[in-house]
Design an enzyme around this catalytic site. Structure first.
Site, mmCIF file in Angstrom:
data_model
loop_
_atom_site.group_PDB
_atom_site.id
_atom_site.type_symbol
_atom_site.label_atom_id
_atom_site.label_comp_id
_atom_site.label_asym_id
_atom_site.label_seq_id
_atom_site.Cartn_x
_atom_site.Cartn_y
_atom_site.Cartn_z
ATOM 1 N N LYS A 135 0.903 -1.281 -0.094
ATOM 2 C CA LYS A 135 0.082 0.054 0.018
ATOM 3 C C LYS A 135 0.852 1.232 -0.252
ATOM 4 O O LYS A 135 2.093 1.150 0.239
ATOM 5 C CB LYS A 135 -1.032 0.138 1.269
ATOM 6 C CG LYS A 135 -2.045 0.790 1.137
ATOM 7 C CD LYS A 135 -3.264 0.035 0.230
ATOM 8 C CE LYS A 135 -4.523 0.842 0.204
ATOM 9 N NZ LYS A 135 -5.410 -0.102 -0.405
HETATM 10 P P1 NAD Z 1 -13.156 7.305 -2.790
HETATM 11 O O1 NAD Z 1 -12.231 8.494 -2.704
HETATM 12 O O2 NAD Z 1 -13.607 7.342 -4.017
HETATM 13 O O3 NAD Z 1 -14.693 7.715 -1.698
HETATM 14 C C1 NAD Z 1 -14.688 7.739 -0.375
HETATM 15 C C2 NAD Z 1 -15.855 8.332 0.044
HETATM 16 O O4 NAD Z 1 -15.961 8.474 1.712
HETATM 17 C C3 NAD Z 1 -16.203 9.784 -0.647
HETATM 18 O O5 NAD Z 1 -17.544 9.782 -0.990
HETATM 19 C C4 NAD Z 1 -15.768 10.779 0.738
HETATM 20 O O6 NAD Z 1 -16.699 11.887 0.910
HETATM 21 C C5 NAD Z 1 -16.481 9.663 1.802
HETATM 22 N N1 NAD Z 1 -15.946 9.614 3.401
HETATM 23 C C6 NAD Z 1 -14.829 10.172 3.546
HETATM 24 N N2 NAD Z 1 -14.909 10.041 4.997
HETATM 25 C C7 NAD Z 1 -16.013 9.891 5.468
HETATM 26 C C8 NAD Z 1 -16.982 9.908 6.699
HETATM 27 N N3 NAD Z 1 -16.288 9.984 7.714
HETATM 28 N N4 NAD Z 1 -18.095 9.683 6.594
HETATM 29 C C9 NAD Z 1 -18.925 9.232 5.558
HETATM 30 N N5 NAD Z 1 -18.149 9.087 4.208
HETATM 31 C C10 NAD Z 1 -16.715 9.684 4.134
HETATM 32 O O7 NAD Z 1 -12.739 6.216 -2.164
HETATM 33 P P2 NAD Z 1 -13.119 4.529 -2.546
HETATM 34 O O8 NAD Z 1 -12.085 4.224 -3.678
HETATM 35 O O9 NAD Z 1 -14.675 4.478 -2.835
HETATM 36 O O10 NAD Z 1 -12.624 3.833 -1.343
HETATM 37 C C11 NAD Z 1 -13.819 3.806 -0.091
HETATM 38 C C12 NAD Z 1 -12.954 2.673 0.563
HETATM 39 O O11 NAD Z 1 -13.026 1.562 0.000
HETATM 40 C C13 NAD Z 1 -11.571 2.768 1.345
HETATM 41 O O12 NAD Z 1 -11.516 2.351 2.709
HETATM 42 C C14 NAD Z 1 -10.947 2.071 0.394
HETATM 43 O O13 NAD Z 1 -9.502 1.515 0.878
HETATM 44 C C15 NAD Z 1 -11.739 0.745 -0.013
HETATM 45 N N6 NAD Z 1 -11.662 0.223 -1.348
HETATM 46 C C16 NAD Z 1 -11.513 0.818 -2.391
HETATM 47 C C17 NAD Z 1 -11.351 0.146 -3.479
HETATM 48 C C18 NAD Z 1 -11.370 0.716 -4.927
HETATM 49 O O14 NAD Z 1 -11.156 0.124 -5.970
HETATM 50 N N7 NAD Z 1 -11.787 1.873 -5.119
HETATM 51 C C19 NAD Z 1 -10.969 -1.348 -3.735
HETATM 52 C C20 NAD Z 1 -10.987 -1.838 -2.131
HETATM 53 C C21 NAD Z 1 -11.109 -1.102 -1.082
#
Ligand code: NAD
Length: 455
Positions: A106
């Protein structure tokens, strides 16, 4: 004493629990408690106004026993080395649980991308790529998007790396735009994989899931074995070919409305589920009748937040959506959201962890006692890294697949992994998270042992 919520300490505790159950050799247990390699960099970036700011970033490689390291890069003001260590560790288990040939890594940069211009973000990305280029590469460690990084960020990383070696290297990152080596289906993959695991959980619980034979009467299967008919929508292209299950009458709450959360909302609602509560970093909204997710995504794109959406009947705080009574809760924001403080107020049948590490160990125990079915992060959100793997394979071979092929292969991997974790949990009478870890840690330990300890 309040619960310890350092994510890396949590990741280590999770390993300790499983090591004992698996009776792992002491030396192997100690080795996998720590990342194999950590790089911390402090680097200057010129802002648009001419100021020079020093940023701190990390790339952590937890383990590469099963293949090259793999994991996203996060831009966020609260990034810490321990957070990146935890996320790298979880990537090792995630790639092992879905049995794709990778280890875990990461990266992260401490910054606030919301306060930076596009050109500042580009310069930050290019300089950070140069700084970590000594340890990344298509055979070594392959970054991908994570919180506040996206396909554009990946294109800059690929370009910077390629400029330094003198030729195009699409395999150095995944999650790229389609025009430079991205894979069809990657953008939706995390959410789609999560949807598949929710579907399997509903089937296993025999809860509100409508099997194809119950609703296909008025539909037809076409020559490609796909379901066609009025109102079928998403089923046609979601890899559900010939076996579309619907989730009508289920209700869903989603915390986080970015890549994982908003697409999960959309896929679930196209399956018939009612998305009744969502939040982002600015706040949450509720409508017990369910949102039109297409319109909600449009609103979020236009205004940058879910707040102010015309269909909302109530506006609440970001974390209040976790406590909304419904069938399925999808935490899709950051770590440590379900804690011993709020877990008692969670009133759902299923928690599907689209986010990494959203539940603390103390809360985990209580969810299990409350008989809430947990689909752990390393399984629920593994669709992203699975299609990243497909993208990497396609890039190395320069041979690209159709979206349908990607989705079918994703479904196969997700369903198999779900079944294996469920079987482990039933066999040992343990919760799904411990079962997923047992499966994953055993696979990694086996690879370490069979390869042997160098020299
Ligand atoms: P992103 O940046 O696209 O979205 C994150 C979202 O979370 C945004 O809408 C933001 O406003 C919101 N957010 C932040 N703090 C918050 C809070 N306290 N309460 C409510 N909403 C909040 O990120 P993403 O890629 O969607 O990632 C989100 C999670 O999913 C992370 O934990 C990431 O590690 C995990 N994840 C993402 C992927 C991927 O392919 N994008 C894959 C595996 C895991």
């Amino acid at each position: 004493m309040p619960e310890e919520i350092n994510p890396f300490k949590i990741a280590q505790q999770q390993i300790d629990i499983v090591a004992e159950k698996l009776e792992l050799k002491k030396g192997i247990h100690e080795f996998i408690r720590w990342p194999h390699r950590e790089l911390e960099v402090h680097f200057p970036v010129k802002l648009d106004n001419g100021d020079i700011i020093t940023f701190t970033g990390f790339r952590v490689q937890h383990n590469n026993a099963r293949g090259p390291c793999k994991g996203g890069i996060r831009y966020h003001p609260s990034v810490t080395l321990d957070e990146v260590r935890a996320l790298a560790t979880w990537m090792t288990w995630k790639t092992a649980v879905v049995n794709i040939p990778y280890g875990g890594a990461k990266g992260g940069v401490i910054c606030n991308p919301k306060e930076m211009s596009v050109s500042e973000l580009e310069r930050l990305t290019r300089r950070f790529t140069s700084e970590i280029s000594i340890i990344i590469g298509p055979e070594k460690d392959i970054p991908a998007p994570d919180v506040y990084t996206d396909a554009q960020t990946m294109a800059w990383i690929m370009d910077t790396y390629s400029m330094n070696v003198g030729y195009s290297v699409p395999g150095v990152v995944t999650g790229k735009p389609l025009c430079c080596g991205g894979s069809l289906g990657r953008h939706e993959a995390t959410a789609r994989g999560c949807m598949f695991t929710i579907r399997e959980a509903l089937k296993h619980m025999d809860y509100k899931v409508i099997p194809p034979e119950k609703w296909q009467a008025e539909c037809k299967i076409d020559e490609n074995d796909e379901i066609i008919g009025e109102g079928i929508g998403e089923n046609v292209c979601d890899g559900d070919m010939g076996s579309g299950y619907r989730f009508d009458n289920t209700t869903v709450a989603i915390q986080g409305f970015g890549n994982a959360g908003s697409i999960a909302a959309d896929l679930l609602s196209h399956k018939g589920a009612k998305v009744i509560a969502v939040s982002d970093s600015k706040g949450g909204i509720i409508n017990k009748e369910g949102f039109d997710t297409d319109k909600l995504i449009d609103h979020k794109l236009k205004t940058g937040t879910v707040l102010g959406f015309i269909e909302a009947t109530e506006e609440v705080g970001t974390n209040d959506v976790l406590e909304v009574e419904c069938d399925i809760l999808v935490p899709a924001a950051l770590e440590n959201q379900i804690t011993e403080t709020n877990v008692e107020n969670i009133k759902v049948k299923i928690v599907a962890e689209a986010a990494n590490g959203p539940t603390t160990p103390a809360a985990d125990k209580i969810l299990f006692e409350k008989k809430i079915f947990l689909i752990p992060d390393i399984l629920a959100n593994a669709g992203g890294v699975t299609v990243s793997y497909f993208e990497w394979v396609q890039g190395l071979q320069q041979f690209f697949w159709s979206e349908r092929d990607v989705n079918i292969k994703l479904r196969e991997i997700m369903v198999k992994a779900f079944d294996e974790v469920l079987e482990m949990s039933e066999k040992h009478q343990i919760d799904m998270r411990t079962a997923a870890y047992m499966l994953a840690v055993q696979r990694v330990a086996d690879a370490i042992m069979i390869r042997g300890i160098f020299p």
